[in-house]
Scaffold this active site. Structure first.
Site, PDB file in Angstrom:
ATOM      1  N   GLN A  32       1.149  -1.096  -0.074  1.00  0.00           N
ATOM      2  CA  GLN A  32       0.015   0.032   0.050  1.00  0.00           C
ATOM      3  C   GLN A  32       1.099   1.259  -0.009  1.00  0.00           C
ATOM      4  O   GLN A  32       1.236   1.817   0.978  1.00  0.00           O
ATOM      5  CB  GLN A  32      -0.883  -0.228   1.310  1.00  0.00           C
ATOM      6  CG  GLN A  32      -2.340   0.806   1.301  1.00  0.00           C
ATOM      7  CD  GLN A  32      -2.959   0.603   2.329  1.00  0.00           C
ATOM      8  OE1 GLN A  32      -2.928  -0.659   2.854  1.00  0.00           O
ATOM      9  NE2 GLN A  32      -3.765   1.313   2.829  1.00  0.00           N
ATOM     10  N   ILE A 134      -0.684  -3.213   6.531  1.00  0.00           N
ATOM     11  CA  ILE A 134      -0.778  -1.904   7.579  1.00  0.00           C
ATOM     12  C   ILE A 134      -0.452  -0.797   6.882  1.00  0.00           C
ATOM     13  O   ILE A 134       0.730  -0.776   6.137  1.00  0.00           O
ATOM     14  CB  ILE A 134      -0.238  -2.308   8.733  1.00  0.00           C
ATOM     15  CG1 ILE A 134      -0.108  -0.861   9.744  1.00  0.00           C
ATOM     16  CG2 ILE A 134       1.617  -2.487   8.487  1.00  0.00           C
ATOM     17  CD1 ILE A 134       0.408  -1.355  11.296  1.00  0.00           C
ATOM     18  N   SER A 135      -1.261   0.184   6.770  1.00  0.00           N
ATOM     19  CA  SER A 135      -1.053   1.481   6.077  1.00  0.00           C
ATOM     20  C   SER A 135       0.007   2.161   6.644  1.00  0.00           C
ATOM     21  O   SER A 135       0.665   2.001   7.588  1.00  0.00           O
ATOM     22  CB  SER A 135      -2.425   2.278   5.932  1.00  0.00           C
ATOM     23  OG  SER A 135      -3.383   1.782   5.359  1.00  0.00           O
ATOM     24  N   GLN A 136       0.765   3.078   5.519  1.00  0.00           N
ATOM     25  CA  GLN A 136       1.687   3.688   5.932  1.00  0.00           C
ATOM     26  C   GLN A 136       1.386   4.552   7.154  1.00  0.00           C
ATOM     27  O   GLN A 136       0.096   5.196   7.059  1.00  0.00           O
ATOM     28  CB  GLN A 136       2.461   4.700   4.749  1.00  0.00           C
ATOM     29  CG  GLN A 136       1.529   5.467   4.223  1.00  0.00           C
ATOM     30  CD  GLN A 136       2.098   6.266   2.969  1.00  0.00           C
ATOM     31  OE1 GLN A 136       1.942   5.880   1.929  1.00  0.00           O
ATOM     32  NE2 GLN A 136       2.988   7.162   3.299  1.00  0.00           N
TER      33      GLN A 136
END
Length: 289
Positions: A32, A134-136
């Protein structure tokens, strides 16, 4: 596919406490990736000087003073790296103090595999298994700030819905910004992983649901904010109708080329939309697995 829903809502306090067991991650997910805004500011720069610590909110994980000196030293180092992460997010344009404090409060390393601890506070997405990430940190903060925009100074979001719990990190951050957070995950192992990851934080205002996020939670609506952590070609109508009038929904929209959109409900059957910036998320899918 049948949706085996547990009784809802599911408070985290109802889950028996225990020690997190190491998971077995699936093959690496499609990243992502950072938005252009984030990528231009990352570039291997030296870590910034840590700012003064923000006030700690309830549920913050702290090691007791009686812990060994080495353990207290490790904790202090982790906190310093987390403050540096928040300082970097602020330089990238996020200015909401409540969002920044929430980002500093939640230990991101608790939501990834131990083998990736060294990358926990880097501004990048990380694999969590099942072709998900897991998003930045930047994109988490940016989306929450966009959802929380236009509120009077000091006002607190009421009821918020998250589509795509994943490992639980964004839900934890949301719990320090909103009064009540509901989060839906369609992948059963990730739903269980999120419960395990969130258990030590004892967040009483966070409720997890296993189900089809594209349907939302009509029994709990309307929501004062909705966030989607996966991209579709359009935002599901069911979610638009569960948004309170005057509230914001933030979602990535698109296929190969994606942009964050903020949709505001302006009337019973009226919505407005604005494009925020480029991004890249995993695809939004229906059903449960």
């Amino acid at each position: 596919m049948k949706d085996a829903r547990p009784n809802f809502p599911l408070p985290l306090s109802s889950v028996t406490s225990g020690v997190r067991k190491p998971g077995t991650p699936a093959p690496f997910a499609t990243p992502q990736t950072a938005t252009r805004n984030a990528a231009s500011s990352h570039g291997g720069a030296r870590a910034p000087q840590a700012p003064a610590p923000a006030p700690r909110a309830p549920g913050y994980v702290q090691v007791a003073n009686s812990a060994p000196a080495a353990q207290r030293s490790d904790l202090a180092a982790t906190e310093a790296v987390r403050r540096a992460m928040v300082a970097r997010v602020a330089r990238q344009g996020v200015s909401d103090p409540k969002v920044l404090m929430a980002m500093e409060t939640v230990p991101r390393h608790l939501f990834i595999e131990p083998a990736l601890y060294g990358q926990a506070y880097v501004d990048a997405s990380l694999p969590i298994g099942h072709n998900q990430t897991i998003s930045q940190p930047y994109i988490v903060a940016r989306m929450i700030e966009a959802m929380n925009a236009s509120r009077p100074a000091g006002a607190t979001l009421g009821k918020v819905l998250e589509i795509g719990t994943g490992c639980g990190y964004q839900a934890a951050v949301l719990s320090f910004v909103a009064k009540d957070v509901y989060s839906i995950e369609r992948i059963k192992p990730l739903h269980e992983l999120a419960k395990t990851n969130l258990r030590p934080l004892r967040l009483s205002n966070l409720r997890l649901q296993y189900g089809d996020g594209m349907l939302g939670l009509p029994q709990v609506a309307p929501f004062d904010g909705i966030i989607l952590a996966a991209a579709g070609l359009e935002v599901p109508r069911a979610l638009l109708e569960q948004l309170a009038i005057g509230a914001h929904l933030v979602a990535p929209v698109g296929a190969q080329v994606q942009h964050l959109h903020r949709i505001t409900r302006t009337g019973k059957s009226e919505w407005t939309s604005e494009t925020l910036e480029a991004c890249h998320f995993v695809p939004l899918r229906p059903g449960t697995i």
